[in-house]
Design a protein around this motif. Structure first.
Motif, PDB file in Angstrom:
ATOM      1  N   VAL A   9      32.358  53.007  67.350  1.00 59.63           N
ATOM      2  CA  VAL A   9      33.394  53.061  66.327  1.00 59.63           C
ATOM      3  C   VAL A   9      34.722  53.229  67.052  1.00 59.63           C
ATOM      4  N   VAL A  10      35.646  52.319  66.774  1.00 60.31           N
ATOM      5  CA  VAL A  10      37.000  52.391  67.319  1.00 60.31           C
ATOM      6  C   VAL A  10      37.970  52.214  66.153  1.00 60.31           C
ATOM      7  N   PHE A  11      39.232  52.443  66.421  1.00 59.74           N
ATOM      8  CA  PHE A  11      40.233  52.322  65.364  1.00 59.74           C
ATOM      9  C   PHE A  11      41.319  51.355  65.808  1.00 59.74           C
ATOM     10  N   VAL A  12      41.567  50.360  64.963  1.00 57.32           N
ATOM     11  CA  VAL A  12      42.612  49.373  65.235  1.00 57.32           C
ATOM     12  C   VAL A  12      43.621  49.487  64.103  1.00 57.32           C
ATOM     13  N   ASN A  13      44.852  49.816  64.476  1.00 58.04           N
ATOM     14  CA  ASN A  13      45.907  50.047  63.473  1.00 58.04           C
ATOM     15  C   ASN A  13      45.412  50.965  62.355  1.00 58.04           C
ATOM     16  N   ALA A  14      44.760  52.050  62.766  1.00 60.02           N
ATOM     17  CA  ALA A  14      44.285  53.121  61.883  1.00 60.02           C
ATOM     18  C   ALA A  14      43.099  52.730  61.005  1.00 60.02           C
ATOM     19  N   GLU A  15      42.515  51.570  61.236  1.00 61.24           N
ATOM     20  CA  GLU A  15      41.337  51.161  60.466  1.00 61.24           C
ATOM     21  C   GLU A  15      40.085  51.260  61.315  1.00 61.24           C
ATOM     22  N   TRP A  32      38.631  43.435  63.715  1.00 58.23           N
ATOM     23  CA  TRP A  32      39.590  43.981  62.756  1.00 58.23           C
ATOM     24  C   TRP A  32      40.268  42.872  61.960  1.00 58.23           C
ATOM     25  N   ARG A  33      40.839  41.906  62.670  1.00 56.81           N
ATOM     26  CA  ARG A  33      41.504  40.776  62.016  1.00 56.81           C
ATOM     27  C   ARG A  33      41.497  39.609  62.989  1.00 56.81           C
ATOM     28  N   ALA A  34      40.533  38.733  62.805  1.00 54.26           N
ATOM     29  CA  ALA A  34      40.324  37.611  63.725  1.00 54.26           C
ATOM     30  C   ALA A  34      41.575  36.746  63.881  1.00 54.26           C
ATOM     31  N   SER A  35      42.381  36.668  62.856  1.00 48.88           N
ATOM     32  CA  SER A  35      43.576  35.814  62.925  1.00 48.88           C
ATOM     33  C   SER A  35      44.620  36.324  63.928  1.00 48.88           C
ATOM     34  N   ASP A  36      44.548  37.593  64.325  1.00 45.32           N
ATOM     35  CA  ASP A  36      45.492  38.129  65.307  1.00 45.32           C
ATOM     36  C   ASP A  36      45.023  37.946  66.745  1.00 45.32           C
ATOM     37  N   ALA A  37      43.749  37.629  66.940  1.00 41.02           N
ATOM     38  CA  ALA A  37      43.202  37.500  68.298  1.00 41.02           C
ATOM     39  C   ALA A  37      43.921  36.437  69.139  1.00 41.02           C
ATOM     40  N   PRO A  38      44.201  35.244  68.619  1.00 43.33           N
ATOM     41  CA  PRO A  38      44.911  34.258  69.445  1.00 43.33           C
ATOM     42  C   PRO A  38      46.277  34.752  69.913  1.00 43.33           C
ATOM     43  N   ALA A  65      38.053  55.037  70.496  1.00 42.75           N
ATOM     44  CA  ALA A  65      39.317  54.488  71.010  1.00 42.75           C
ATOM     45  C   ALA A  65      40.265  54.190  69.856  1.00 42.75           C
ATOM     46  N   ILE A  66      41.533  54.436  70.103  1.00 42.37           N
ATOM     47  CA  ILE A  66      42.579  54.162  69.118  1.00 42.37           C
ATOM     48  C   ILE A  66      43.473  53.079  69.695  1.00 42.37           C
ATOM     49  N   LEU A  67      43.552  51.969  68.990  1.00 44.04           N
ATOM     50  CA  LEU A  67      44.349  50.825  69.433  1.00 44.04           C
ATOM     51  C   LEU A  67      45.397  50.496  68.379  1.00 44.04           C
ATOM     52  N   ARG A  68      46.547  50.094  68.853  1.00 41.05           N
ATOM     53  CA  ARG A  68      47.610  49.665  67.937  1.00 41.05           C
ATOM     54  C   ARG A  68      48.137  48.324  68.407  1.00 41.05           C
TER      55      ARG A  68
END
Length: 85
Positions: A9-15, A32-38, A65-68
């Motif tokens: 479990v990790v957190f991306v932009n608080a999700e 989290w959001r596949a459209s942001d990967a590229p 892990a907390i990622l932003r």
């Protein structure tokens, strides 16, 4: 001895996001959001850790892990701003 979980479990932009134990930062972004990967791959969006330090997309993750995500300073003027969908 407790076996290691198969998923982290990790957190991306608080999700909260669940990823495979061997996942990378980019894998978490895709989950989290596949459209942001590229944009992360192209450097238009940077990923930072909980301290605000840039984290490579290829970095391995640890549980909790907390990622932003943040726009890169070099991004195009016409780039779409990061917003929740």
């Amino acid at each position: 001895m407790t076996p290691e979980p198969e998923r982290l479990v990790v957190f991306v932009n608080a999700e909260r996001v669940e990823v495979a134990r061997d996942a990378t930062v980019l894998d978490a972004v895709r989950a989290w959001r596949a459209s942001d990967a590229p944009a992360v791959e192209e450097g238009r969006i940077i990923v930072t850790d909980s301290r605000g330090l840039p984290t490579p997309a290829t970095a391995a993750l640890t549980g909790g892990a907390i990622l932003r995500l943040a726009p890169s300073r070099e991004r195009d003027a016409g780039a779409t701003p990061l917003t929740a969908e």
